[in-house]
Scaffold this motif. Sequence first.
Motif, PDB file in Angstrom:
ATOM      1  N   GLN A  23      27.385  -5.218  40.486  1.00 20.79           N
ATOM      2  CA  GLN A  23      27.936  -3.992  41.347  1.00 20.79           C
ATOM      3  C   GLN A  23      29.707  -4.225  41.702  1.00 20.79           C
ATOM      4  O   GLN A  23      29.562  -3.529  42.401  1.00 20.79           O
ATOM      5  N   ASP A  24      30.131  -5.679  41.336  1.00 20.74           N
ATOM      6  CA  ASP A  24      31.644  -5.127  42.182  1.00 20.74           C
ATOM      7  C   ASP A  24      32.260  -4.536  41.113  1.00 20.74           C
ATOM      8  O   ASP A  24      33.594  -4.662  41.163  1.00 20.74           O
ATOM      9  N   ILE A  25      31.876  -4.107  40.306  1.00 21.13           N
ATOM     10  CA  ILE A  25      32.366  -2.735  38.877  1.00 21.13           C
ATOM     11  C   ILE A  25      32.119  -1.388  39.398  1.00 21.13           C
ATOM     12  O   ILE A  25      30.997  -0.692  39.310  1.00 21.13           O
ATOM     13  N   LYS A  26      32.982  -0.932  39.799  1.00 21.04           N
ATOM     14  CA  LYS A  26      32.466   0.621  40.248  1.00 21.04           C
ATOM     15  C   LYS A  26      33.671   1.521  39.328  1.00 21.04           C
ATOM     16  O   LYS A  26      34.037   0.936  38.355  1.00 21.04           O
ATOM     17  N   PRO A  27      33.528   2.716  39.126  1.00 24.86           N
ATOM     18  CA  PRO A  27      33.865   3.560  37.882  1.00 24.86           C
ATOM     19  C   PRO A  27      35.124   4.054  39.061  1.00 24.86           C
ATOM     20  O   PRO A  27      35.680   4.273  39.867  1.00 24.86           O
ATOM     21  N   ARG A  28      36.146   3.317  37.968  1.00 31.19           N
ATOM     22  CA  ARG A  28      37.649   3.589  37.494  1.00 31.19           C
ATOM     23  C   ARG A  28      38.211   3.972  37.427  1.00 31.19           C
ATOM     24  O   ARG A  28      38.177   4.208  36.135  1.00 31.19           O
ATOM     25  N   LEU A  29      39.021   4.902  37.453  1.00 32.92           N
ATOM     26  CA  LEU A  29      40.194   5.884  36.559  1.00 32.92           C
ATOM     27  C   LEU A  29      41.607   6.098  36.648  1.00 32.92           C
ATOM     28  O   LEU A  29      41.951   5.748  37.638  1.00 32.92           O
ATOM     29  N   ILE A  30      42.095   5.088  35.095  1.00 38.34           N
ATOM     30  CA  ILE A  30      43.464   4.201  35.635  1.00 38.34           C
ATOM     31  C   ILE A  30      43.857   5.224  34.381  1.00 38.34           C
ATOM     32  O   ILE A  30      44.071   5.123  33.274  1.00 38.34           O
ATOM     33  N   LYS A 244      50.534  -1.438  42.826  1.00 41.13           N
ATOM     34  CA  LYS A 244      49.756  -2.915  43.981  1.00 41.13           C
ATOM     35  C   LYS A 244      48.880  -2.384  44.904  1.00 41.13           C
ATOM     36  O   LYS A 244      48.374  -2.990  45.394  1.00 41.13           O
ATOM     37  N   LYS A 245      49.107  -0.699  45.522  1.00 38.28           N
ATOM     38  CA  LYS A 245      48.792   0.061  46.197  1.00 38.28           C
ATOM     39  C   LYS A 245      47.002   0.029  45.475  1.00 38.28           C
ATOM     40  O   LYS A 245      45.878  -0.161  45.967  1.00 38.28           O
ATOM     41  N   PHE A 246      47.416  -0.164  43.692  1.00 37.97           N
ATOM     42  CA  PHE A 246      45.696   0.489  43.290  1.00 37.97           C
ATOM     43  C   PHE A 246      44.750  -1.280  42.961  1.00 37.97           C
ATOM     44  O   PHE A 246      43.702  -0.913  43.528  1.00 37.97           O
ATOM     45  N   GLN A 249      42.671  -2.424  45.515  1.00 37.80           N
ATOM     46  CA  GLN A 249      41.567  -1.811  46.042  1.00 37.80           C
ATOM     47  C   GLN A 249      40.853  -2.127  45.777  1.00 37.80           C
ATOM     48  O   GLN A 249      39.549  -2.298  45.413  1.00 37.80           O
ATOM     49  N   LEU A 250      40.667  -3.131  44.356  1.00 37.47           N
ATOM     50  CA  LEU A 250      40.041  -3.587  43.101  1.00 37.47           C
ATOM     51  C   LEU A 250      39.226  -5.219  44.228  1.00 37.47           C
ATOM     52  O   LEU A 250      40.023  -5.500  44.360  1.00 37.47           O
ATOM     53  N   SER A 251      38.358  -5.332  43.352  1.00 37.56           N
ATOM     54  CA  SER A 251      37.724  -6.105  43.877  1.00 37.56           C
ATOM     55  C   SER A 251      37.623  -7.966  42.616  1.00 37.56           C
ATOM     56  O   SER A 251      38.585  -7.298  41.876  1.00 37.56           O
ATOM     57  N   PRO A 252      37.277  -8.882  43.583  1.00 34.86           N
ATOM     58  CA  PRO A 252      37.961  -9.302  42.340  1.00 34.86           C
ATOM     59  C   PRO A 252      37.186  -9.340  40.768  1.00 34.86           C
ATOM     60  O   PRO A 252      38.048  -9.419  39.282  1.00 34.86           O
TER      61      PRO A 252
END
Length: 335
Positions: A23-30, A244-246, A249-252
């Motif tokens: 759950q702690d990992i969301k779809p992300r585009l980097i 750092k802004k990105f 927003q990230l979970s551990p």
Amino acid sequence: MKLFRRTLLAALAVASVAPAFAQDIKPRLIRFGYGLNEQSNQGRATKVFVDEVEKLSGGKMKVRAFGAASLGTDVQMQQALIGGAQEMMVGSTATLVGITKEMALWDTPFLFNNAQEADAVLDGPVGTKVKAKLEEKGLVGLVYWENGFRNLTNNKRAVAKLEDLDGIKLRVMQNNVFLDSFKTLGANAIPLPFSELFSALETKAVDGQENPYNTILSSKFYEVQKYLTVTNHVYSPWIVTVSKKFWDQLSPAEKKVLQDAAVKSRDFERKDTRDEAAKALADLKGKGMQINELPASEAARMREKLGAINSSIAANVGQDLWNETQAELGKLRKK
Ligand code: TF8
């Protein structure tokens, strides 16, 4: 019974941790930018990072890689990361000095005698401290990769003594230590972003440049440069950074994915770079470059002249940091 209980406990632990982690990992585009070609040590290691993030995140986090400075020069990408318009990049620590002055430590001529010293200091307390300084400026440094020991190429003449550098129009990175170093050695140092370098060499706007063997190969500088002089005048790291802004927003769990993938890419990259560098001279000779080694007596003169730069680097990065680095190197050399 004891074994059974342990197995049960382990199973429970996994059951309670795994869903929370997912759950702690969301779809992300980097978006991940870099300056060299896809077919370079930088490109190959980026691919390892992309694949590892995909794997560790169960396909949820996607890294899209942009090579050949297609998202901009190192300096432009750094600004995009700080502003939050781009998520990640890898580039030279030397181009970060304008943002974090402590990065100039790595520009010290002849700081490291070999790659093992570089690894120990970069991955140790000093490297960690310097990397952490980026955070106040809106960047998060994950790991250092190896760019490598830099060597000189030019189109004018084989550099066999210091005076041969006189008047050579030499492209340097956009960084005062490099500018001062090569002026001190008598060259006509001209700062340019890497992305403009090939055409500057081709059109003879500059006569020469300095970079590790790997880059001379992957950027095809042998097509536009005749002479290569083995100088090993400085070890250049690359650094993998995140906006750092990105990052904030990230979970551990997401941060851990990026950190672990970065470490994996680093270990791959250093080995790949060293393997390639070990056979690069033969490759470059095969491509028609004329290669000479700077005689030891001339290398010593070069070292001595550049020694004058050290005190200004120490003042810029802070005398404490400088002393700590020297102490760490002293310890490594005693081993
Ligand atoms: C240089 C550096 C470059 C790197 C690369 C673009 O000469 O050595 O190879 O900055 O990330 O500019």
